[in-house]
Design an enzyme around this catalytic site. Structure first.
Site, PDB file in Angstrom:
ATOM      1  N   CYS A  78      14.246  11.103   3.655  1.00 17.59           N
ATOM      2  CA  CYS A  78      13.905  12.518   3.851  1.00 17.59           C
ATOM      3  C   CYS A  78      13.697  13.157   2.482  1.00 17.59           C
ATOM      4  O   CYS A  78      14.079  12.591   1.457  1.00 17.59           O
ATOM      5  CB  CYS A  78      15.007  13.244   4.615  1.00 17.59           C
TER       6      CYS A  78
ATOM      7  N   CYS B 138      16.500  13.250   0.001  1.00 20.89           N
ATOM      8  CA  CYS B 138      16.826  12.043  -0.762  1.00 20.89           C
ATOM      9  C   CYS B 138      16.228  12.132  -2.165  1.00 20.89           C
ATOM     10  O   CYS B 138      16.873  11.768  -3.156  1.00 20.89           O
ATOM     11  CB  CYS B 138      16.300  10.800  -0.054  1.00 20.89           C
TER      12      CYS B 138
ATOM     13  N   CYS C 158      11.329 -24.668   6.715  1.00 20.73           N
ATOM     14  CA  CYS C 158      12.504 -25.537   6.614  1.00 20.73           C
ATOM     15  C   CYS C 158      13.117 -25.422   5.222  1.00 20.73           C
ATOM     16  O   CYS C 158      12.480 -24.927   4.287  1.00 20.73           O
ATOM     17  CB  CYS C 158      12.127 -26.999   6.892  1.00 20.73           C
TER      18      CYS C 158
ATOM     19  N   CYS D 219      11.186 -27.261   2.340  1.00 20.48           N
ATOM     20  CA  CYS D 219      10.058 -26.499   1.778  1.00 20.48           C
ATOM     21  C   CYS D 219      10.568 -25.479   0.771  1.00 20.48           C
ATOM     22  O   CYS D 219      10.003 -25.316  -0.319  1.00 20.48           O
ATOM     23  CB  CYS D 219       9.297 -25.774   2.887  1.00 20.48           C
TER      24      CYS D 219
ATOM     25  N   ASP E  57     -22.320  21.860 -18.239  1.00 22.96           N
ATOM     26  CA  ASP E  57     -23.122  21.404 -19.368  1.00 22.96           C
ATOM     27  C   ASP E  57     -24.456  20.945 -18.792  1.00 22.96           C
ATOM     28  O   ASP E  57     -24.537  20.584 -17.611  1.00 22.96           O
ATOM     29  CB  ASP E  57     -22.402  20.262 -20.079  1.00 22.96           C
TER      30      ASP E  57
END
Length: 848
Positions: A88, A91, A163, A166, A545
């Site tokens: 919010c 915060c 797994c 990995c 300009d």
């Protein structure tokens, strides 16, 4: 006093070119005896000093500038940090208050709408670790900003990891990379977190390594998908849903005649599930010596329980949690829209080195490398096309809706999309200095700046909240002392407590500002902060300009006139044939017009050139002369018989005569011409209520009058020196807010003098990108009325949000007097108002 004006280039140290640092420089210079005025151009590129050389020598001024710059560079630091867990607007206020109390923190701004923080601090008093630790103690997440030689933390979501083996392989390979301090894979969350030395390793290299292992790593920010993915990713969304289900079961049980203890248990569980994060945030705020909405909500819920209102307490917690969840969801759409800028740039580039092609992280590509950009790919870095031809969609940079043709010698930008051709691009900037990277940095800084309306809201909230809190305490304590019943007044005080935090009011401005800045950046309009967006909405006059702004800035053929029965195309063909070997701007314009008309440019024999006069040669066996009237007069040809010459000279057009040694055949008129759709842009400005459109130029009066009449400019001033342009802008400014539009290079003093400085055609131009309050990335003048319209719409949105938030608060407060305001209604009113102003502000995202 013999006053003089000194104007010199200003080079401030990195990080010391912010408004606060420049204010210190001004104060230091004004402290010198003999200095009357100090002005710094937008972008801190030029310093102008009005001084008395008898009292203060030039050497002293230069030494003071150097001393201030060295002092700031020694200890001043800036950091932009993305934050997580901001639920919010309160915060953001809580983080700002806590950090502002740290010794050495000079300035801090937290943008709830952008979920980021910009902090300026004295490195001799406080370090980044203390700043980050303070934020984390408040219960929020902070991601360290990269610093040269420092440690950077990055989180990636992994694809294809299912797994532990990995995960172990990825961890081992990533840890082996140079500069990695720590690497860990969370298999259930499918995420990889890496801490590494920023100077030795890049995120792109980590992604590349994971890809070599057969998996895919996606940066956390880029992996956030729209739609329902938010509800699966946000943990508090699940607890909020569970709390709502328990409240619903409790209500159903009561309606069906279930015993009261059963309902109390359900309501207590609902409060525990939905209120635990709220209570934790409130306690952390209390430890930081601040009062936020989470603390007020916790006190109100516990107060309701204390007087036996279990349903009220549960409804308060559920509605507050639901409001925060909906608010996070809607604001994430805003943040995601802005973060799409980052996704425009690929992580890798195909580079040809030493005859071999290889894919490298963009951070590893060096200036001078040759990139291969295939059809349909995004261009990874700024560069110049060396070979190939294609169309490039430059919308991410310039906002142009139509792809632009690119060929050898053309500049291309990182993040733009290649069309159907293969391009070979020579890199001109490293990734960190690309146009896209600078745009992202400037947009991030713009989000943290407070607009004047937001400053007003902050001041109002600073007094409103303590007053309402005091009223709640007095409302609970005084009536019982006067003999009135305790419970009703205690209940009313709890309700009053819930409307003490002006969330809707606080969020009314930043959401609109951030949404508008995001929409503008997508349209190729870079706004440096909310203050400039609000100024754009208040503009009453626009000064342009001429050269390079209202006009294209290079000669173009305006007329081809036949004087002796020779067809006009033949006159142009002869002129193009004799000018084909010249690089003069007039010759270039003639050749371009011949090509546009699809005329064959003939070969010339016996070519001769006279410096500053003209050229001559043979075409198809006949001798021709092409040049200025004076050149033809030296060859015995009278030019008094050419009536168009006087008119063309008066209008500022350059006449190139075409003839033979015996007669004048015709002429080609060349002049700087108005930009495409310039007249339409001025008409749109008037439709938006701009009272005065002025052209300021250093060119001749005849040229200025012609351009002004073609475009419908109200007034014009010609033959102006830079300081005279400044005086003209100040004269306009005395009658109301004025915007000055220029190229950002020669018009810096006038841009600085205006209420709003707008640099045009800033893409790829360092000075133009940094020198103004607003940068139009393309040369399309229609971006200017878009900017003004966006500013006006933003002002209307902010005002409507502020009025709605104040009226809603007044209505809720009025309901307390007769005792009609319940706790759950107070929460619903507060969170509902916040959600409505958020959604209304987010409408600006669609402005582009």
């Amino acid at each position: 006093m013999r006053e003089q004006h000194l104007s010199l280039p200003l080079l401030m140290p990195a990080g010391a070119d912010c408004d606060r640092c420049l204010s210190r420089l001004r104060e230091a210079l004004l402290g010198l005896r003999g200095i009357e005025a100090v002005q710094v151009s937008p972008g801190a590129t030029r310093l102008t000093v009005q001084y008395d050389p008898l009292l203060v020598p030039l050497e002293l001024i230069e030494r003071k500038v150097h001393e201030v710059g060295a002092e700031l560079a020694r200890s001043l630091r800036h950091a932009t940090l993305p934050l997580g867990g901001l639920d919010c607007p309160d915060c953001a206020v809580k983080v700002e208050r806590a950090l502002s109390r740290l010794p050495g923190v000079l300035w801090v701004a937290v943008s709830f709408a952008a979920s980021s923080m910009v902090v300026e601090y004295d490195a001799e008093q406080v370090g980044p670790q203390a700043i980050e630790a303070t934020v984390r103690r408040l219960g929020y997440e902070v991601r360290p900003a990269p610093a040269p030689g420092g440690v950077k933390a990055a989180t990636f979501f992994l694809r294809g990891v299912d797994c532990g083996a990995c995960a172990g392989e990825i961890e081992a390979r990533v840890r082996a990379l140079p500069g990695v301090r720590q690497a860990s894979v969370d298999v259930p969350a499918a995420s990889l977190r890496v801490a590494f030395e920023d100077g030795r390793l890049s995120e792109g290299r980590i992604i590349h390594m994971v890809g070599e292992l057969g998996f895919r790593a996606v940066p956390q920010e880029a992996s956030e998908a729209p739609g329902l993915r938010f509800w699966l990713r946000d943990r508090r969304a699940a607890t909020t849903a569970a709390a709502g289900l328990l409240v619903g079961l409790g209500l159903a049980g009561t309606a069906l005649g279930a015993p009261r203890p059963a309902g109390i248990v359900l309501y207590a569980l609902a409060m525990l599930l939905g209120g635990a994060p709220v209570a934790r945030s409130g306690l952390l705020a209390l430890r930081a010596r601040t009062v936020d909405m989470n603390l007020l909500m916790t006190v109100a819920a516990l107060g309701a329980v204390a007087i036996g209102e279990w349903l009220e307490g549960a409804m308060v917690v559920f509605l507050f949690a639901l409001g925060n969840t909906l608010q996070r969801y809607t604001l994430e759409r805003t943040r995601r829209a802005i973060r799409t800028l980052i996704s425009h740039c690929p992580a890798e580039a195909l580079v040809r080195r030493d005859g071999h092609e290889r894919r490298l992280p963009v951070e590893a590509v060096e200036v001078g490398d040759l990139l291969l950009v295939r059809p349909g790919e995004r261009i990874p870095l700024d560069g110049v096309v060396q070979a190939g031809a294609s169309t490039v969609n430059q919308a991410p940079i310039t906002g142009e809706s139509v792809p632009v043709e690119k060929g050898p010698g053309e500049v291309v930008f990182a993040g733009t999309l290649n069309g159907a051709g293969l391009l070979e691009v020579r890199v001109t900037r490293p990734f960190s200095e690309s146009t896209l990277a600078r745009i992202i940095h400037l947009v991030e800084e713009a989000q943290a700046q407070r607009a004047p309306s937001q400053q007003f809201v902050d001041r109002f909230a600073r007094y409103y909240t303590p007053l309402v809190l005091a009223a709640a305490v007095l409302g609970a304590a005084l009536p019982p002392l006067a003999g009135w019943p305790f419970e009703p007044w205690f209940y009313r005080s709890l309700a009053l407590l819930l409307v003490a935090c002006p969330c809707a009011l606080v969020i009314s401005t930043p959401v609109a500002i951030v949404s508008a800045i995001g929409a503008a950046s997508r349209a190729g309009v870079l706004i440096k902060g909310g203050i400039y967006l609000e100024r754009a909405g208040a503009i009453r006059a626009v000064a342009f300009d001429k050269t390079g702004t209202l006009t294209v800035g290079r000669p173009q053929v305006t007329d081809v006139v036949s004087l002796d029965g020779v067809p006009a195309d033949r006159v142009l063909q002869i002129a193009a044939g004799l000018e084909r070997g010249s690089e003069h701007p007039v010759a270039t314009a003639i050749l371009a017009e011949a090509r546009r008309r699809r005329l064959e440019v003939p070969e010339v024999a016996g070519f001769q050139a006279t410096a500053g006069g003209g050229v001559e040669g043979d075409l198809d066996g006949e001798h021709f002369l092409v040049g200025s009237p004076r050149f033809l007069e030296t060859r015995g040809l009278p030019t008094e018989a050419v009536p168009a010459l006087e008119t063309l000279a008066r209008e500022g057009r350059t006449a190139v005569l075409v003839g033979t040694p015996q007669r004048i055949l015709g002429l080609v008129a060349v002049a700087d011409t108005p930009r495409h759709r310039a007249r339409e842009a001025i008409a749109r400005l008037r439709a938006l209520g701009i009272a005065e459109v002025v052209m300021l130029t250093g060119d001749q009066p005849g040229v200025a009058q012609r351009i002004a009449e073609e475009l419908g400019v109200d007034t014009w001033q010609a033959g102006l020196l830079p300081e005279e342009k400044v005086a003209a802008v100040r004269s306009l400014k005395a009658r109301g807010a004025v915007a000055m539009v220029g190229d950002g290079i020669n018009d810096a003093p006038a841009l600085a003098a205006a209420s709003l400085g707008v640099a045009m055609g800033a893409a790829g131009t360092d000075v133009a990108l940094e020198s103004a309050d607003v940068a139009l990335m393309s040369d399309d003048l229609l971006q200017l009325p878009f900017l003004i319209a966006l500013g006006q719409q933003t002002l209307r949105t902010i005002r409507a949000n502020i009025v709605f938030a104040l009226v809603a608060k007044a209505v809720v407060l009025a309901l307390i007097v007769p005792g009609w305001l319940t706790l759950w209604l107070a929460v619903a009113g507060d969170m509902g108002t916040s959600l409505l102003v958020t959604l209304y502000g987010m409408r600006l995202l669609r402005a582009a």
